[in-house]
Design a protein around this motif. Structure first.
Motif, PDB file in Angstrom:
ATOM      1  N   ALA A  64     -26.597  95.286-122.601  1.00  0.00           N
ATOM      2  CA  ALA A  64     -25.620  95.214-121.873  1.00  0.00           C
ATOM      3  C   ALA A  64     -25.584  94.424-120.529  1.00  0.00           C
ATOM      4  O   ALA A  64     -24.284  93.726-120.080  1.00  0.00           O
ATOM      5  N   LYS A  65     -26.628  94.108-119.987  1.00  0.00           N
ATOM      6  CA  LYS A  65     -26.570  93.242-118.560  1.00  0.00           C
ATOM      7  C   LYS A  65     -26.390  91.886-118.889  1.00  0.00           C
ATOM      8  O   LYS A  65     -26.044  91.123-117.978  1.00  0.00           O
ATOM      9  N   ILE A  66     -26.309  91.282-120.105  1.00  0.00           N
ATOM     10  CA  ILE A  66     -26.135  89.749-120.266  1.00  0.00           C
ATOM     11  C   ILE A  66     -24.631  89.679-120.558  1.00  0.00           C
ATOM     12  O   ILE A  66     -24.102  88.609-120.842  1.00  0.00           O
ATOM     13  N   GLY A  67     -23.784  90.770-120.652  1.00  0.00           N
ATOM     14  CA  GLY A  67     -22.381  90.466-120.645  1.00  0.00           C
ATOM     15  C   GLY A  67     -21.767  90.538-121.990  1.00  0.00           C
ATOM     16  O   GLY A  67     -22.474  90.307-123.258  1.00  0.00           O
ATOM     17  N   GLU A  68     -20.515  90.966-122.221  1.00  0.00           N
ATOM     18  CA  GLU A  68     -19.681  90.973-123.358  1.00  0.00           C
ATOM     19  C   GLU A  68     -19.886  89.795-124.074  1.00  0.00           C
ATOM     20  O   GLU A  68     -19.643  89.917-125.425  1.00  0.00           O
ATOM     21  N   ALA A  69     -19.695  88.736-123.464  1.00  0.00           N
ATOM     22  CA  ALA A  69     -19.439  87.286-124.206  1.00  0.00           C
ATOM     23  C   ALA A  69     -20.768  87.003-125.268  1.00  0.00           C
ATOM     24  O   ALA A  69     -20.450  86.499-126.160  1.00  0.00           O
ATOM     25  N   ASN A  70     -21.898  87.637-124.531  1.00  0.00           N
ATOM     26  CA  ASN A  70     -22.860  87.550-125.444  1.00  0.00           C
ATOM     27  C   ASN A  70     -23.394  88.266-126.486  1.00  0.00           C
ATOM     28  O   ASN A  70     -23.885  87.871-127.320  1.00  0.00           O
ATOM     29  N   LEU A  71     -22.795  89.318-126.051  1.00  0.00           N
ATOM     30  CA  LEU A  71     -22.814  90.318-127.359  1.00  0.00           C
ATOM     31  C   LEU A  71     -22.145  90.137-128.629  1.00  0.00           C
ATOM     32  O   LEU A  71     -22.297  90.646-129.571  1.00  0.00           O
ATOM     33  N   GLY A  72     -21.306  89.143-128.348  1.00  0.00           N
ATOM     34  CA  GLY A  72     -20.612  88.534-129.715  1.00  0.00           C
ATOM     35  C   GLY A  72     -21.243  87.480-130.420  1.00  0.00           C
ATOM     36  O   GLY A  72     -21.159  87.217-131.518  1.00  0.00           O
ATOM     37  N   LYS A  73     -22.471  86.971-129.886  1.00  0.00           N
ATOM     38  CA  LYS A  73     -23.185  86.067-130.552  1.00  0.00           C
ATOM     39  C   LYS A  73     -24.123  86.713-131.535  1.00  0.00           C
ATOM     40  O   LYS A  73     -24.586  87.613-131.337  1.00  0.00           O
ATOM     41  N   PRO A  74     -24.154  86.004-132.842  1.00  0.00           N
ATOM     42  CA  PRO A  74     -25.170  86.563-133.632  1.00  0.00           C
ATOM     43  C   PRO A  74     -26.383  87.167-133.504  1.00  0.00           C
ATOM     44  O   PRO A  74     -26.754  88.481-133.792  1.00  0.00           O
ATOM     45  N   LEU A  75     -27.191  86.620-132.779  1.00  0.00           N
ATOM     46  CA  LEU A  75     -28.504  87.081-132.334  1.00  0.00           C
ATOM     47  C   LEU A  75     -28.309  88.403-131.758  1.00  0.00           C
ATOM     48  O   LEU A  75     -28.989  89.353-131.966  1.00  0.00           O
ATOM     49  N   VAL A  76     -27.484  88.245-130.587  1.00  0.00           N
ATOM     50  CA  VAL A  76     -27.466  89.322-129.887  1.00  0.00           C
ATOM     51  C   VAL A  76     -26.871  90.646-130.441  1.00  0.00           C
ATOM     52  O   VAL A  76     -27.222  91.945-130.281  1.00  0.00           O
ATOM     53  N   ALA A  77     -25.670  90.124-131.345  1.00  0.00           N
ATOM     54  CA  ALA A  77     -25.154  91.254-132.091  1.00  0.00           C
ATOM     55  C   ALA A  77     -25.877  92.026-132.844  1.00  0.00           C
ATOM     56  O   ALA A  77     -25.734  93.037-133.233  1.00  0.00           O
ATOM     57  N   PHE A  78     -26.910  91.373-133.652  1.00  0.00           N
ATOM     58  CA  PHE A  78     -27.770  91.932-134.663  1.00  0.00           C
ATOM     59  C   PHE A  78     -28.761  92.870-133.995  1.00  0.00           C
ATOM     60  O   PHE A  78     -28.607  94.059-134.489  1.00  0.00           O
ATOM     61  N   TYR A  79     -29.300  92.462-132.689  1.00  0.00           N
ATOM     62  CA  TYR A  79     -30.142  93.534-132.128  1.00  0.00           C
ATOM     63  C   TYR A  79     -29.316  94.625-131.411  1.00  0.00           C
ATOM     64  O   TYR A  79     -29.783  95.769-131.394  1.00  0.00           O
ATOM     65  N   ALA A  80     -28.224  94.393-130.960  1.00  0.00           N
ATOM     66  CA  ALA A  80     -27.344  95.412-130.332  1.00  0.00           C
ATOM     67  C   ALA A  80     -26.956  96.576-131.745  1.00  0.00           C
ATOM     68  O   ALA A  80     -26.964  97.710-131.485  1.00  0.00           O
ATOM     69  N   ALA A  81     -26.724  95.973-132.883  1.00  0.00           N
ATOM     70  CA  ALA A  81     -26.431  96.743-133.958  1.00  0.00           C
ATOM     71  C   ALA A  81     -27.690  97.705-134.294  1.00  0.00           C
ATOM     72  O   ALA A  81     -27.521  98.904-134.555  1.00  0.00           O
ATOM     73  N   ILE A  82     -28.703  97.068-134.287  1.00  0.00           N
ATOM     74  CA  ILE A  82     -30.064  98.035-134.545  1.00  0.00           C
ATOM     75  C   ILE A  82     -30.423  99.069-133.695  1.00  0.00           C
ATOM     76  O   ILE A  82     -30.688 100.075-133.944  1.00  0.00           O
ATOM     77  N   LEU A  83     -30.196  98.604-132.298  1.00  0.00           N
ATOM     78  CA  LEU A  83     -30.250  99.681-131.295  1.00  0.00           C
ATOM     79  C   LEU A  83     -29.129 100.680-131.222  1.00  0.00           C
ATOM     80  O   LEU A  83     -29.437 101.816-131.096  1.00  0.00           O
ATOM     81  N   LEU A  84     -27.817 100.238-131.445  1.00  0.00           N
ATOM     82  CA  LEU A  84     -27.094 101.273-131.591  1.00  0.00           C
ATOM     83  C   LEU A  84     -27.049 102.124-132.730  1.00  0.00           C
ATOM     84  O   LEU A  84     -26.862 103.544-132.650  1.00  0.00           O
ATOM     85  N   ALA A  85     -27.507 101.511-134.077  1.00  0.00           N
ATOM     86  CA  ALA A  85     -27.695 102.719-135.035  1.00  0.00           C
ATOM     87  C   ALA A  85     -28.916 103.575-134.682  1.00  0.00           C
ATOM     88  O   ALA A  85     -28.682 104.792-135.067  1.00  0.00           O
ATOM     89  N   ALA A  86     -29.877 103.023-134.230  1.00  0.00           N
ATOM     90  CA  ALA A  86     -31.053 103.584-133.723  1.00  0.00           C
ATOM     91  C   ALA A  86     -30.576 104.992-132.667  1.00  0.00           C
ATOM     92  O   ALA A  86     -31.105 106.248-132.727  1.00  0.00           O
ATOM     93  N   ASP A  87     -29.656 104.600-131.922  1.00  0.00           N
ATOM     94  CA  ASP A  87     -28.938 105.780-130.845  1.00  0.00           C
ATOM     95  C   ASP A  87     -28.006 106.672-131.614  1.00  0.00           C
ATOM     96  O   ASP A  87     -27.439 107.332-131.038  1.00  0.00           O
ATOM     97  N   GLY A  88     -27.692 106.410-133.047  1.00  0.00           N
ATOM     98  CA  GLY A  88     -26.696 107.429-133.682  1.00  0.00           C
ATOM     99  C   GLY A  88     -25.296 106.822-133.671  1.00  0.00           C
ATOM    100  O   GLY A  88     -24.382 107.521-133.860  1.00  0.00           O
ATOM    101  N   GLN A  89     -25.061 105.660-132.766  1.00  0.00           N
ATOM    102  CA  GLN A  89     -23.838 104.999-132.680  1.00  0.00           C
ATOM    103  C   GLN A  89     -23.352 104.091-133.933  1.00  0.00           C
ATOM    104  O   GLN A  89     -23.367 102.912-133.667  1.00  0.00           O
ATOM    105  N   LEU A  90     -23.294 104.520-135.289  1.00  0.00           N
ATOM    106  CA  LEU A  90     -22.813 103.890-136.089  1.00  0.00           C
ATOM    107  C   LEU A  90     -21.829 103.209-136.274  1.00  0.00           C
ATOM    108  O   LEU A  90     -21.854 101.976-136.922  1.00  0.00           O
ATOM    109  N   PRO A  91     -20.716 103.656-135.741  1.00  0.00           N
ATOM    110  CA  PRO A  91     -19.560 102.771-135.977  1.00  0.00           C
ATOM    111  C   PRO A  91     -19.492 101.661-135.085  1.00  0.00           C
ATOM    112  O   PRO A  91     -19.302 100.448-135.579  1.00  0.00           O
ATOM    113  N   ARG A  92     -20.175 101.745-133.851  1.00  0.00           N
ATOM    114  CA  ARG A  92     -20.357 100.599-132.827  1.00  0.00           C
ATOM    115  C   ARG A  92     -21.242  99.674-133.537  1.00  0.00           C
ATOM    116  O   ARG A  92     -21.304  98.549-133.386  1.00  0.00           O
TER     117      ARG A  92
END
Length: 125
Positions: A64-92
């Motif tokens: 989250a510290k790297i900003g919303e704009a970076n979260l849309g980049k494929p590499l960052v989005a991939f790791y965000a998805a992996i961590l969110l799923a591990a946290d049970g946040q499947l829709p996100r």
């Protein structure tokens, strides 16, 4: 200097993808984040290392510290998805995984993405 950082990034990211308990990879990821905490690839490696150490919430905070704009980049989005799923946040997790084309992933990452997609289908997402 950049070559050393790139080498450390590769050792961290590939090491963590191949072996969840890779102490050297965790050390490299920690070193990278101290050198450049806003570099998206380094942040992903560090966040994933936290996740592999069962510190997923800290990993999500790091991303989250790297900003919303970076979260849309494929590499960052991939790791965000992996961590969110591990946290049970499947829709996100699904919303971020949908931003990631398969051809943007390493083979080890593609396996994780495939497994996550199966998990999302099973959850009817």
């Amino acid at each position: 200097f950049r070559r050393v950082l790139f080498r450390s990034y590769l050792l961290a990211s590939l090491g963590l993808l191949i072996d969840a308990r890779a102490d050297d990879a965790i050390r490299h990821a920690s070193d990278l984040i101290t050198r450049d905490p806003l570099q998206p690839a380094f942040t992903c490696a560090y966040a994933f290392s936290l996740h592999r150490q069962r510190r997923t919430i800290e990993g999500l905070r790091t991303l989250a510290k790297i900003g919303e704009a970076n979260l849309g980049k494929p590499l960052v989005a991939f790791y965000a998805a992996i961590l969110l799923a591990a946290d049970g946040q499947l829709p996100r997790a699904k919303s971020y995984l949908d931003l990631v084309p398969d051809n943007a992933l390493l083979p080890e990452e593609l396996k994780l993405a495939t497994d996550l997609r199966a998990q999302l289908r099973a959850a009817k997402l």
